[in-house]
Design an enzyme around this catalytic site. Structure first.
Site, short mmCIF file in Angstrom:
data_model
loop_
_atom_site.label_atom_id
_atom_site.label_comp_id
_atom_site.label_asym_id
_atom_site.label_seq_id
_atom_site.Cartn_x
_atom_site.Cartn_y
_atom_site.Cartn_z
N ARG A 63 -7.55 2.33 -27.26
CA ARG A 63 -7.88 2.92 -25.65
C ARG A 63 -9.02 3.62 -25.87
O ARG A 63 -10.21 3.42 -24.96
CB ARG A 63 -6.73 3.83 -25.37
CG ARG A 63 -6.63 4.22 -24.04
CD ARG A 63 -5.40 4.93 -23.59
NE ARG A 63 -4.09 4.12 -23.89
CZ ARG A 63 -3.66 3.52 -22.63
NH1 ARG A 63 -4.36 3.78 -21.22
NH2 ARG A 63 -2.78 2.80 -22.43
N ARG A 89 -5.49 0.50 -15.67
CA ARG A 89 -5.09 1.19 -16.78
C ARG A 89 -5.05 2.68 -16.56
O ARG A 89 -5.76 3.13 -15.81
CB ARG A 89 -6.41 0.81 -17.73
CG ARG A 89 -6.52 -0.57 -18.03
CD ARG A 89 -5.33 -1.30 -18.88
NE ARG A 89 -5.60 -0.70 -20.34
CZ ARG A 89 -4.47 -0.73 -21.14
NH1 ARG A 89 -3.24 -1.52 -20.62
NH2 ARG A 89 -4.67 -0.34 -22.32
N ILE A 90 -4.40 3.35 -17.40
CA ILE A 90 -4.35 4.61 -17.43
C ILE A 90 -5.49 5.26 -18.43
O ILE A 90 -5.70 4.69 -19.26
CB ILE A 90 -3.10 5.36 -18.06
CG1 ILE A 90 -2.16 5.03 -17.01
CG2 ILE A 90 -3.14 6.78 -18.18
CD1 ILE A 90 -0.69 5.34 -17.40
N HIS A 107 -4.93 5.23 -3.48
CA HIS A 107 -3.74 4.98 -3.83
C HIS A 107 -3.15 4.71 -2.56
O HIS A 107 -3.14 5.42 -1.45
CB HIS A 107 -3.05 6.15 -4.55
CG HIS A 107 -1.73 5.96 -4.76
ND1 HIS A 107 -1.24 5.18 -6.05
CD2 HIS A 107 -0.61 6.14 -4.21
CE1 HIS A 107 -0.11 5.18 -5.91
NE2 HIS A 107 0.57 5.86 -4.99
N ALA A 171 -6.09 -0.18 6.37
CA ALA A 171 -6.69 1.15 6.43
C ALA A 171 -7.44 1.56 5.08
O ALA A 171 -8.57 2.40 5.13
CB ALA A 171 -5.41 1.91 6.49
C1 GRF Z 1 -4.88 -0.93 -3.59
O1 GRF Z 1 -3.65 -1.10 -2.62
C2 GRF Z 1 -4.96 0.26 -4.02
O2 GRF Z 1 -4.74 1.25 -3.23
C3 GRF Z 1 -4.27 0.08 -5.28
O3 GRF Z 1 -4.41 -1.15 -5.60
C4 GRF Z 1 -4.72 -2.11 -4.88
C5 GRF Z 1 -5.85 -2.97 -5.09
O4 GRF Z 1 -6.48 -3.71 -4.36
N1 GRF Z 1 -4.58 1.26 -6.23
P1 GRF Z 1 -7.72 -4.66 -4.49
O5 GRF Z 1 -7.82 -5.01 -5.94
O6 GRF Z 1 -8.74 -3.61 -4.03
O7 GRF Z 1 -7.65 -5.72 -3.55
#
Ligand code: GRF
Length: 214
Positions: A63, A89-90, A107, A171
């Site tokens: 990491r 990845r965290i 998110h 959205a």
């Molecule tokens: C999205 O829903 C984002 O909110 C989440 O992972 C997904 C990634 O989609 N963290 P993309 O790779 O941007 O199409």
């Protein structure tokens, strides 16, 4: 502002950021895109937009090594702000604290509800009528940083995680570039762990779901 975008897969949010930054009037540029997965479709999106796309495979690296290389690539491209866009990845507290106040994530839920993986499955299981997405600053704790902006999306009868994900994604693609613009315009301030935005209005009214048929 020179943003670096970290991805792991499809890159549709990356595409929304690339499209926004293609407008000369947009106050940020995407300086580079880094994926921890060499096969991420998002790398091709970056390539098509003429943006340096770099794979740093997390497999076979510690990491610490992985993050050191990410840091080196970001520095090489003069990045001063990091956007996580489907980056799976965290990141260590070390890395996050180095970028504190200069790293954001999107998110697919109305945080603090439904953190972690499968946010949409969690939303469906909980039976919420409204879900959505959140852009927030990244802190060492996952999906827990100061919230910058949220978009609410109705959950429809018969939705499953996949259909809800698709609606929320629409959205996301509007919200993420909008927030990046506000940040690049210097309109976002962090005060006592909360975000203040200058020159923004609160959305009026309310969103009710479901409603009577017309
Ligand atoms: C999205 O829903 C984002 O909110 C989440 O992972 C997904 C990634 O989609 N963290 P993309 O790779 O941007 O199409």
């Amino acid at each position: 502002m020179r943003a670096g975008v970290l991805i792991s897969g499809r890159g549709s949010n990356l595409q929304a950021l690339l499209d926004a930054c293609a407008d000369p009037a947009f106050p940020a540029r995407i300086a580079c895109v880094i994926s921890n997965r060499p096969d991420a479709a998002g790398l091709e999106r970056a390539g098509r937009a003429g943006v340096p796309a770099i794979a740093i495979d997390h497999r076979g690296r510690s990491r610490a090594e992985f993050e050191r290389e990410v840091g080196t690539v970001l520095a090489r491209h003069g990045v001063d702000f990091v956007c996580l866009a489907g980056f799976m990845r965290i990141l260590t507290a070390d890395f996050v604290l180095r970028w504190q106040g200069r790293i954001i994530n999107i998110h697919p839920s109305l945080l603090p509800a439904f953190k972690g993986a499968d946010a949409h499955g969690q939303a469906i299981a909980a039976g919420v009528r409204l879900s959505g997405c959140t852009v927030h600053y990244v802190v060492p704790e996952m999906d827990a940083g100061p919230i910058i902006a949220q978009a609410a999306v109705p959950v429809e009868a018969g939705d499953d995680a996949a259909s809800l994900a698709e609606r929320v994604l629409g959205a996301e693609h509007r919200l993420y570039p909008m927030v990046l613009r506000w940040i690049a315009e210097g309109r976002i301030a962090l005060r006592d762990g909360r975000v203040e935005i200058s020159g923004a209005r609160t959305a009026g009214g309310m969103l009710v779901n479901p409603i009577e048929p017309t």
